[in-house]
Design a protein around this motif. Structure first.
Motif, mmCIF file in Angstrom:
data_model
loop_
_atom_site.group_PDB
_atom_site.id
_atom_site.type_symbol
_atom_site.label_atom_id
_atom_site.label_comp_id
_atom_site.label_asym_id
_atom_site.label_seq_id
_atom_site.Cartn_x
_atom_site.Cartn_y
_atom_site.Cartn_z
ATOM 1 N N UNK A 156 36.382 52.192 65.010
ATOM 2 C CA UNK A 156 36.310 50.989 64.184
ATOM 3 C C UNK A 156 37.644 50.246 64.181
ATOM 4 N N UNK A 157 38.744 50.977 64.131
ATOM 5 C CA UNK A 157 40.059 50.342 64.165
ATOM 6 C C UNK A 157 40.305 49.662 65.515
ATOM 7 N N UNK A 158 39.866 50.291 66.609
ATOM 8 C CA UNK A 158 40.004 49.667 67.921
ATOM 9 C C UNK A 158 39.171 48.386 68.007
ATOM 10 N N UNK A 159 37.956 48.434 67.474
ATOM 11 C CA UNK A 159 37.099 47.242 67.484
ATOM 12 C C UNK A 159 37.715 46.136 66.638
ATOM 13 N N UNK A 160 38.315 46.496 65.513
ATOM 14 C CA UNK A 160 38.972 45.511 64.659
ATOM 15 C C UNK A 160 40.145 44.866 65.393
ATOM 16 N N UNK A 161 40.905 45.660 66.119
ATOM 17 C CA UNK A 161 42.029 45.130 66.892
ATOM 18 C C UNK A 161 41.535 44.170 67.970
ATOM 19 N N UNK A 162 40.476 44.551 68.652
ATOM 20 C CA UNK A 162 39.912 43.678 69.684
ATOM 21 C C UNK A 162 39.435 42.368 69.064
#
Length: 86
Positions: free
Chosen positions: A13-19
């Motif tokens: 979820x954090x990676x998706x938020x960064x993207x």
């Protein structure tokens, strides 16, 4: 994204938020100084498993509400035809 249950953990979820944040930042840079009518549409967030897009249009609750509304409308038309309503 390695879980086989189809759900994401905190890291995913954090990676998706960064993207998502990077995509929005790139969109803002690309549209900087451009009139609002000429700007491209903002990017949509990544689809995340386990996070719904809202209720399904054909969910049982919505179908029941739709049928009830149609029944009320039909009853109102019948009452108007009988002259009970003005």
């Amino acid at each position: 994204m390695g879980n086989s249950d189809g759900l994401w953990g905190l890291q995913e979820h954090l990676q998706a938020l960064t993207v998502d944040e990077l995509r929005i930042a790139n969109w803002q840079r690309a549209n900087e100084g451009v009139k609002p009518g000429k700007q491209s549409k903002p990017p949509k967030p990544m689809v995340r498993p386990g996070v719904g897009r809202g209720r399904d249009k054909n969910s049982p609750e919505r179908i029941a509400k739709r049928k009830a509304a149609l029944g009320r409308a039909a009853e109102r038309r019948r009452a108007l035809a009988r002259g009970e309503l003005t």
